[in-house]
Design an enzyme around this catalytic site. Structure first.
Site, PDB file in Angstrom:
ATOM      1  N   ARG A 261      -4.569 -11.042  -5.155  1.00 16.39           N
ATOM      2  CA  ARG A 261      -3.478 -10.671  -4.239  1.00 16.39           C
ATOM      3  C   ARG A 261      -2.587 -11.881  -4.002  1.00 16.39           C
ATOM      4  O   ARG A 261      -1.379 -11.803  -3.995  1.00 16.39           O
ATOM      5  CB  ARG A 261      -4.049 -10.186  -2.909  1.00 16.39           C
TER       6      ARG A 261
ATOM      7  N   ASP B 240     -15.318  -0.491  -6.718  1.00 18.05           N
ATOM      8  CA  ASP B 240     -14.981  -0.006  -5.380  1.00 18.05           C
ATOM      9  C   ASP B 240     -13.668   0.778  -5.418  1.00 18.05           C
ATOM     10  O   ASP B 240     -12.853   0.620  -6.319  1.00 18.05           O
ATOM     11  CB  ASP B 240     -14.825  -1.191  -4.409  1.00 18.05           C
ATOM     12  N   GLU B 241     -13.507   1.609  -4.425  1.00 17.46           N
ATOM     13  CA  GLU B 241     -12.222   2.262  -4.143  1.00 17.46           C
ATOM     14  C   GLU B 241     -11.530   2.757  -5.409  1.00 17.46           C
ATOM     15  O   GLU B 241     -10.398   2.379  -5.689  1.00 17.46           O
ATOM     16  CB  GLU B 241     -11.321   1.279  -3.389  1.00 17.46           C
TER      17      GLU B 241
ATOM     18  N   HIS C 271      -8.399  -0.380  -9.070  1.00 20.68           N
ATOM     19  CA  HIS C 271      -7.828  -1.722  -8.873  1.00 20.68           C
ATOM     20  C   HIS C 271      -7.331  -2.311 -10.193  1.00 20.68           C
ATOM     21  O   HIS C 271      -7.514  -3.486 -10.476  1.00 20.68           O
ATOM     22  CB  HIS C 271      -8.866  -2.650  -8.210  1.00 20.68           C
TER      23      HIS C 271
ATOM     24  N   ASP D  78      -6.689  -7.557  -9.950  1.00 20.68           N
ATOM     25  CA  ASP D  78      -6.547  -6.432  -9.018  1.00 20.68           C
ATOM     26  C   ASP D  78      -5.197  -5.760  -9.264  1.00 20.68           C
ATOM     27  O   ASP D  78      -4.450  -6.176 -10.156  1.00 20.68           O
ATOM     28  CB  ASP D  78      -6.690  -6.886  -7.557  1.00 20.68           C
TER      29      ASP D  78
ATOM     30  N   TYR E 221     -16.616  -9.879   6.474  1.00 25.14           N
ATOM     31  CA  TYR E 221     -15.245  -9.824   5.954  1.00 25.14           C
ATOM     32  C   TYR E 221     -14.362 -10.835   6.690  1.00 25.14           C
ATOM     33  O   TYR E 221     -13.894 -10.595   7.796  1.00 25.14           O
ATOM     34  CB  TYR E 221     -14.719  -8.388   6.028  1.00 25.14           C
TER      35      TYR E 221
ATOM     36  N   TRP F   7     -21.078  -3.369   0.783  1.00 25.55           N
ATOM     37  CA  TRP F   7     -19.971  -3.844   1.621  1.00 25.55           C
ATOM     38  C   TRP F   7     -19.600  -2.869   2.719  1.00 25.55           C
ATOM     39  O   TRP F   7     -19.121  -3.267   3.762  1.00 25.55           O
ATOM     40  CB  TRP F   7     -18.745  -4.185   0.771  1.00 25.55           C
TER      41      TRP F   7
ATOM     42  N   GLU G 177      -4.921 -10.349   0.825  1.00 25.81           N
ATOM     43  CA  GLU G 177      -3.654  -9.623   0.959  1.00 25.81           C
ATOM     44  C   GLU G 177      -2.724 -10.355   1.928  1.00 25.81           C
ATOM     45  O   GLU G 177      -1.513 -10.441   1.700  1.00 25.81           O
ATOM     46  CB  GLU G 177      -3.896  -8.207   1.504  1.00 25.81           C
TER      47      GLU G 177
HETATM   48  C1  ACM Z   1     -13.937  -3.922  -0.984  1.00 24.14           C
HETATM   49  O1  ACM Z   1     -13.790  -4.515   0.079  1.00 24.14           O
HETATM   50  N1  ACM Z   1     -13.020  -3.057  -1.396  1.00 24.14           N
HETATM   51  C2  ACM Z   1     -15.089  -4.168  -1.827  1.00 24.14           C
END
Ligand code: ACM
Ligand code: ZN
Length: 533
Positions: free
Chosen positions: A165, A329-330, A266, A194, A422, A397, A475
């Protein structure tokens, strides 16, 4: 007037205490610190010698680091003399322990002895001495007699760094590694690709980093549809040579670098360069906003796996890490649901749910990377959803649930629950008083409270927890000072979670040790959050 001020300032900055005393109340707290009943002190003055029992490259480097710590902290010039008969500080191997990081630090009338089970153990002992001698300038350092026996609780003690990022130059990554080393971490999880930037040079696909590193602009603040109008990222990627340099720098500090190629989601930066690998065929722009993109790699396109294997070949050649992180993830499945290629693949494989397509990719890559490169994969906890490939390690996570589920399935686990780990969350309640964060509230005391082995697990299941890690997503973090501010002093708290046995943890005691650690941050010029909650 001006001159007097200058002279006074100069005198202050060079002020040297007639003596300074070491203090073994360090972070992370060692396993055992015993001061003898009959107290005494060893005195070290300028030009004392550092010696080694075994002279090899790693021990010589260890000795060099110790000499520079002495110059940096108390400001005592010392010399490394491998032939010294009676050095003031002696580094030695041969400590009997099953833990390769174990060490013993003894201060008595004969001098300082740091004895490790391996060179790595010696290095850990050197960090302890570095913290004990503090930062006060002196030409006479007094070290109370002591015996410290120490070894870490967990074999995996990680910190993550997102350079996708926002990009951080090689020198800042090295500073980050220095910070980790002082805190006893041994893993840098390096998030190098990413949606918003591809930052790893793939030699067989030069366009990937050249074009994939650039986004047209960046959203301002929390995705309010306002943009800065400035291109970001041109040339901001790491060449393989630079990656090797970072790997080497980290290895000399006993830190392993785990690269992460986040897939199959990502991946918008890669899709920008290779739109044919997306389900819709694009075109795609390198993302200018934060969040989760619906566009992911097409699981039904055979070129996707070929593309990923080619990347993982180069990743494996550059990074010697036993673990390679493949994200997971995501990764929304909406595109897969609507994509004829993905649907045909599901039919061919007899899969019922799109989540199993992700497992299919993971299994293919796991087998490939194990057979061709002898490595293991790590995935975020979403990788559990379609069934986990056999040897995969899970990074939990979204709280502890993924970690618990994985451990019960006898998969190894790294705990990094967002609620405690985090570091892109605010560390003070008053958000306005801090640089921009993603949101949330994660004070140091909450970080400290983490117990990486969830109480829900049996003793046997608990053994699958390899350790814990903090994550620093960037970010909202563009500058090195901001990065360090988010990391420190919360890293001190997680370092004690990672290193210290739970029965020795005590937040009030930890707080009493923190000011001396913060003096070290100041001496080293590291930025930190000056307030703790
Ligand atoms: C994450 O925080 N998306 C692994
Ligand atoms: Zn598709």
């Amino acid at each position: 007037m001006k001159k007097t001020f200058l002279l006074t300032a100069l005198a202050m900055s060079c002020s040297i205490a007639s003596w300074a005393q070491a203090n073994y109340e360090i972070i992370p707290r060692p396993l055992s610190v015993e001061q003898p009943k009959k107290t005494g002190e060893l005195v070290i003055t300028a030009n004392a010698e550092v010696g080694v029992d075994t002279q090899n490259e790693a021990m010589t480097r260890n000795a060099g680091m110790l000499v520079s710590n002495m110059a940096e902290g108390p400001g005592l010039p010392m010399t490394f003399n491998p032939k010294a008969k009676k050095p003031a500080i002696r580094l030695s191997l041969g400590l009997k322990s099953e833990n390769k990081e174990a060490y013993r630090l003894v201060v008595d009338k004969k001098g300082v002895l740091i004895q490790g089970a391996t060179e790595e153990g010696v290095f850990r002992g050197i960090q302890t001495l570095h913290k004990a001698i503090g930062t006060e300038r002196t030409d006479t350092l007094r070290l109370p007699y002591v015996t410290i026996q120490d070894e870490p609780r967990f074999g995996y003690r990680g910190a993550h760094l997102d350079v996708a990022r926002h990009f951080f130059p090689v020198e800042e990554v090295k500073r980050y590694i220095d910070i980790l080393a002082l805190h006893g971490c041994n893993q840098l999880h390096w998030h190098i690709t990413d949606d918003q930037g591809w930052r790893f040079e793939v030699k067989s696909m030069p366009e990937l980093a050249k074009k994939g590193s650039i986004r047209k602009q960046t959203v301002i603040g929390h995705n309010l549809n306002i943009y800065d109008g400035q291109e970001y990222g041109r040339g901001m990627y790491y060449t393989q040579e630079q990656c090797r340099e970072i790997v080497q720098y980290a290895a000399e500090r006993y830190i392993n670098v785990i690269p992460e190629i986040d897939l199959p989601g990502h991946m918008v930066a890669a899709l920008h360069v290779y739109p044919e690998l997306g389900c819709t065929g694009g075109p795609y722009d390198v993302w200018s906003i934060w969040g989760v993109s619906a566009d992911v790699l097409c699981a039904g396109n055979p070129q996707t796996l070929a593309f990923l294997k080619q990347i993982l070949d180069e990743v494996s050649n550059v990074f010697p890490s036993e673990y390679i992180h493949i994200g997971g993830d995501e990764s929304p499945r909406d595109r897969w649901k609507a994509c004829p290629k993905c649907q045909a693949k599901m039919k061919e494989l007899g899969l019922k749910h799109e989540s199993e397509l992700q497992t299919y990719i993971n299994k293919e890559l796991e087998t490939y990377i194990a057979q061709k490169h002898g490595r293991r994969i790590i995935g975020w906890d979403e990788t559990l959803e379609g069934g986990l490939s056999e040897d995969a390690i899970v990074m939990s996570w979204r709280g502890n649930a993924g970690g618990i589920q994985a451990a019960r399935q006898h998969h190894q686990v790294i705990m990094t629950p967002n609620s405690e780990c985090y570091f892109d969350y605010y560390q003070l309640k008053n958000h306005q008083a801090q640089p921009l964060g993603i949101g949330g509230y994660l004070p140091l005391s909450k970080v400290y409270s983490l117990e990486p082995v969830p109480a829900e697990l049996t003793e046997e299941e608990g053994k699958y927890i390899l350790g814990a890690q903090c994550n620093l997503w960037t970010e909202y973090v563009a500058a090195p000072e901001h990065l360090e501010y988010m990391l420190l002093p919360r890293l001190a708290a997680i370092s004690e979670v990672q290193w210290t046995q739970p029965q020795l943890k005590d937040i009030e005691d930890f707080r009493s040790r923190l000011p001396r650690m913060i003096e070290m941050y100041k001496r080293k010029g590291w930025k930190y959050c000056p307030k703790v909650e």
